[in-house]
Scaffold this motif. Structure first.
Motif: not given
Length: 493
Positions: A129-158
């Motif tokens: 009944p309130w339509g497809p709106g997004k509600g009234q979102l309060r600011p939230a603490t954005k949760k990051r990935d449980i683990s962070e990583g360092t990127a390293a691209t390669t096409t060689d077998p590892r």
């Protein structure tokens, strides 16, 4: 030793804001303090999300709950009659009390699933009944990935760089089996990159599903592919990267994986997403699931708190039901260097609020899904075989340990490879081993698989770590390694 027994709020009778029979329902011992209440605001006009648990998984009671939702002006987003759970949205401040009053005694408990408005809105196709709106979102603490990583691209077998596979005897296991294509691992995470050369042939697209549309399952690549995180892609590489002369090799490259997206674009895994993921795993016949997360917004959901117990119960029911369908679950123990067997305080929840609550907790408070019955709880170890400094621990809480520090696997960027650390990286090692075990022993039940996994793990005496409490227990079972370090070769030979 068989899987530990964890008492949860399975029989709680919670209506409105009161608790009936709390002592038998919470799982807390009599000499423990009551956990700190964390009031969740659901003001009039804000689109809020709830789970409703019926007293039994009975279609008639589910219909009564659905009718009660409609009668109060709310909407039913998704019903799971198999477990007696209804996901609903409402803009009524007193929805919990109102819906319970109208359900003709069919409802066991009602509770919110987050401390903020429904940011994704009510799904298309649900007439709100309130339509497809997004509600009234309060600011939230954005949760990051449980683990962070360092990127390293390669096409060689590892493969030679995968010290973790050597540690748990994966090459030896591969002389017996690399996994069966009849075995599917559900990766409940942020999505699997469908174009990565090591993963493109490994995904069962028919079984893949997205659950972040307010907890309603949605099929199609757009629903289950990653958008803002490569966490699930990294997890998937460890489980089942293809042996194809490119990049790395997973633990079970002969098995298939289903991408079950339960992480939204802000990094949150709400209870209705997790319920959807476990139910879809059971409905689609997935043999194993990996769960490298905890359910938001509470790091620990307290069974003695009426606003938290209903969501805990809904997830518990979904895990139990999917297990009964033949699915075995592995989960990350968590990265807070916390003793899960001695819960006292917590300052991280709710993590979607502007300011989390510094609260007292007790043994009724569960890190879910990892502390639920039928779930293998996995701690993380480093290259030296010692408990990772970030890993949770706990005598009687940890089942097995696996490598989780500086793990090389697949990432989304440039279809490359990178390292990440966390119990998030340890859990997929166990999920991969469970896939090999199921391939070698297709008739084994989840209980048998868990029992054998623990029995065949390598007994490991207590070690030192740079952070956290002293290790306690014996080489056969202790607070760091549980029953030992997982062994892929022993699991299949």
């Amino acid at each position: 030793m068989g899987p530990r027994t964890v008492r949860l709020a399975a029989t709680a009778a919670i209506l409105g804001l009161g608790v009936i029979g709390a002592q038998s329902a919470t799982g807390a011992t009599q000499d423990e303090p009551t956990s700190t209440p964390v009031p969740i605001s659901t003001p009039d006009g804000q689109v809020s999300s709830y789970v409703i648990n019926t007293k039994t998984a009975n279609p008639g009671q589910v219909r009564k709950a659905e009718q009660a939702v409609t009668a109060t002006g709310g909407v039913v987003v998704q019903s799971w009659p198999q477990i007696g759970v209804v996901v609903a949205h409402s803009t009524m401040a007193d929805f919990r009390t109102a819906v319970a009053a109208k359900a003709n005694n069919a409802i066991e408990s009602v509770g919110p699933t987050r401390s903020v408005a429904v940011s994704e809105g009510t799904p298309d196709g649900v007439q709100a009944p309130w339509g497809p709106g997004k509600g009234q979102l309060r600011p939230a603490t954005k949760k990051r990935d449980i683990s962070e990583g360092t990127a390293a691209t390669t096409t060689d077998p590892r493969e030679g760089d995968q010290w973790d596979m050597q540690m748990i005897n994966v090459p030896q296991a591969h002389t017996i089996t690399t996994g069966s294509p009849d075995v599917t691992v559900g990766v409940l995470d942020s999505g699997i990159d469908p174009d990565h050369p090591d993963l493109v042939n490994q995904i069962d697209r028919a079984k893949s599903v997205g659950c972040t549309d307010a907890g309603r399952p949605v099929t199609g690549q757009d629903a289950w592919a990653p958008t803002t995180s490569d966490h699930g892609t990294h997890v998937a590489g460890t489980i089942g990267a293809e042996r194809n002369g490119v990049g790395i090799v997973g633990i079970a490259p002969g098995a298939k994986m289903a991408s079950v997206k339960v992480v939204n674009d802000d990094g949150f895994i709400y209870p209705e997403y997790a319920v959807c993921g476990f139910m879809e795993a059971g409905l689609k016949g997935m043999d194993v699931t990996n769960n490298s997360y905890y359910v938001d917004p509470f790091e620990f959901w307290c069974g003695d708190q009426p606003e938290q117990a209903p969501a805990l119960e809904a997830v518990r029911r979904a895990v139990e039901w999917s297990t009964a369908q033949g699915t075995v679950h592995a989960a990350a123990a968590g990265n807070s260097a916390y003793d899960l067997s001695d819960k006292t305080t917590n300052a991280s929840s709710p993590n979607d609020a502007e300011v989390p609550t510094d609260r007292v907790i007790n043994s009724s408070c569960k890190d879910i899904p990892t502390e639920l019955d039928g779930v293998v709880t996995v701690s993380s170890i480093d290259r030296a075989g010692k408990l990772s400094s970030f890993s949770n621990r706990g005598l009687g809480s940890i089942d097995v340990a696996a490598p989780g520090s500086s793990i090389l696997s697949t990432i989304v960027r440039d279809n490359g490879y990178g390292t990440k650390s966390g119990t998030s990286m340890a859990s997929p090692h166990v999920a991969g081993v469970l896939a090999l075990m199921k391939s070698a022993h297709p008739t084994w039940s989840p209980d048998r698989m868990i029992s054998e996994l623990r029995a065949q793990a390598t007994d490991t005496p207590c070690s030192t770590t740079t952070r956290g409490a002293e290790c306690v227990g014996t080489p056969q079972e202790n607070s760091y390694y549980g029953d030992g370090i997982v062994d892929a070769y022993a699991a299949v030979r």
